[in-house]
Design a protein around this motif. Structure first.
Motif, PDB file in Angstrom:
ATOM      1  N   SER A 110       0.830  -1.201   0.000  1.00  0.00           N
ATOM      2  CA  SER A 110       0.000   0.000   0.000  1.00  0.00           C
ATOM      3  C   SER A 110       0.866   1.253   0.000  1.00  0.00           C
ATOM      4  CB  SER A 110      -0.921  -0.003   1.228  1.00  0.00           C
ATOM      5  OG  SER A 110      -0.148  -0.025   2.414  1.00  0.00           O
ATOM      6  N   LEU A 111       0.308   2.304  -0.544  1.00  0.00           N
ATOM      7  CA  LEU A 111       1.022   3.569  -0.593  1.00  0.00           C
ATOM      8  C   LEU A 111       0.883   4.304   0.732  1.00  0.00           C
ATOM      9  CD1 LEU A 111      -0.015   4.875  -4.126  1.00  0.00           C
ATOM     10  CD2 LEU A 111       2.174   3.884  -3.476  1.00  0.00           C
ATOM     11  N   THR A 112       1.981   4.859   1.203  1.00  0.00           N
ATOM     12  CA  THR A 112       1.944   5.663   2.419  1.00  0.00           C
ATOM     13  C   THR A 112       1.705   7.125   2.052  1.00  0.00           C
ATOM     14  OG1 THR A 112       4.319   6.122   2.411  1.00  0.00           O
ATOM     15  CG2 THR A 112       3.592   4.066   3.464  1.00  0.00           C
ATOM     16  N   TRP A 113       1.499   7.953   3.065  1.00  0.00           N
ATOM     17  CA  TRP A 113       1.281   9.369   2.787  1.00  0.00           C
ATOM     18  C   TRP A 113       2.539  10.016   2.214  1.00  0.00           C
ATOM     19  CZ3 TRP A 113       4.163  13.216   5.024  1.00  0.00           C
ATOM     20  CH2 TRP A 113       4.922  12.883   6.147  1.00  0.00           C
ATOM     21  N   ARG A 114       3.720   9.490   2.558  1.00  0.00           N
ATOM     22  CA  ARG A 114       4.965   9.997   1.995  1.00  0.00           C
ATOM     23  C   ARG A 114       5.059   9.693   0.501  1.00  0.00           C
ATOM     24  NH1 ARG A 114       6.590   8.243   7.105  1.00  0.00           N
ATOM     25  NH2 ARG A 114       7.600   9.875   8.383  1.00  0.00           N
ATOM     26  N   ASP A 115       4.597   8.475   0.113  1.00  0.00           N
ATOM     27  CA  ASP A 115       4.594   8.121  -1.312  1.00  0.00           C
ATOM     28  C   ASP A 115       3.668   9.050  -2.095  1.00  0.00           C
ATOM     29  OD1 ASP A 115       6.339   5.964  -0.890  1.00  0.00           O
ATOM     30  OD2 ASP A 115       4.662   4.647  -0.350  1.00  0.00           O
TER      31      ASP A 115
END
Length: 241
Positions: free
Chosen positions: A2-7
């Motif tokens: 899953s994508l993080t908020w940083r990504d």
């Protein structure tokens, strides 16, 4: 995964950067340069992927020499890019207000009627101090009679360009950079293009051969303009300031 908020932030910032670079390059020769480089890199990648060793070797070795050649050939565009990045979104210098605009138009009309060549740059975000230093600093009220006098053939300052800063005629007899494009154009028109390539100035040029009035912006030269069309463009510049 899953994508993080940083990504997501990383993707967003890269998108903003690419869009900003496109906005800066749009309408210049540098945009075609970027397209050409992307095609070159894509061809090089495909050659390596398909195992075309000879073609891949040629493209790889040519890339180093090509990079230096591009820096030399596109030096004006690279300089303009850096200046646009440094310029940011700072406040615009106010173009001529209504009274000076009418004086400017009156002077241009008289110059065009007499076919006296003229070159006039309206300073905006990009400071034109280095070009003003190449001429004579006047810091005088902008008037039609002053423009006629400055660009009268045979006077010491008539061959150079004039700079309007904050509604006043700041300098005259200035040397502007010559554009590498439009080689068939006269020196004044190439100087108008050249200055518009490295700054956001609105550059007005009057042809001494035909009396036609044209405007250079962003490395592009307009077709001959009527006084009404020029007035409309100046009003747009004032409204956007």
């Amino acid at each position: 995964m899953s994508l993080t908020w940083r990504d997501l932030l990383d993707i967003f910032l890269v998108g903003v950067l690419l869009y900003s670079l496109y906005r800066i390059l749009a309408g210049t020769r540098a945009l075609n340069l970027v397209r050409g480089v992307l095609i070159y890199l894509a061809t090089w990648f495909l050659a390596s992927l398909l195992g075309l060793s000879t073609l891949s070797w040629i493209l790889g070795n040519a890339a180093t020499l090509g990079a230096f050649a591009l820096i030399v050939v596109f030096q004006p565009e690279l300089r303009g890019l850096l200046e646009r990045l440094g310029r940011g979104q700072g406040a615009l210098r106010p173009p001529p207000v209504a009274l000076e605009m009418e004086e400017l138009l009156l002077g241009l009309r008289r110059l065009a009627e007499r076919r006296h060549g003229a070159l006039l740059a309206l300073e905006r975000r990009t400071p034109l101090g280095e070009y003003a230093a190449s001429g004579e600093v006047l810091d005088a009220r902008l008037s039609a009679r002053l423009l006629e006098t400055l660009f009268y053939p045979g006077t010491p300052l008539h061959d150079g360009g004039a700079i309007v800063r904050e509604g006043r005629l700041f300098a005259a007899g200035c040397v502007f950079p010559l554009s590498e494009v439009g080689m068939g154009l006269g020196t004044r028109h190439r100087a108008a293009l050249g200055l518009s390539e490295v700054s956001d100035a609105l550059v007005i040029v009057v042809s001494e051969e035909t009396g036609a009035i044209r405007v250079a912006e962003g490395g592009r030269l307009s077709p001959p303009l009527s006084l009404e069309a020029l007035r409309a463009r100046l009003k747009e510049v004032v409204r956007d300031a």
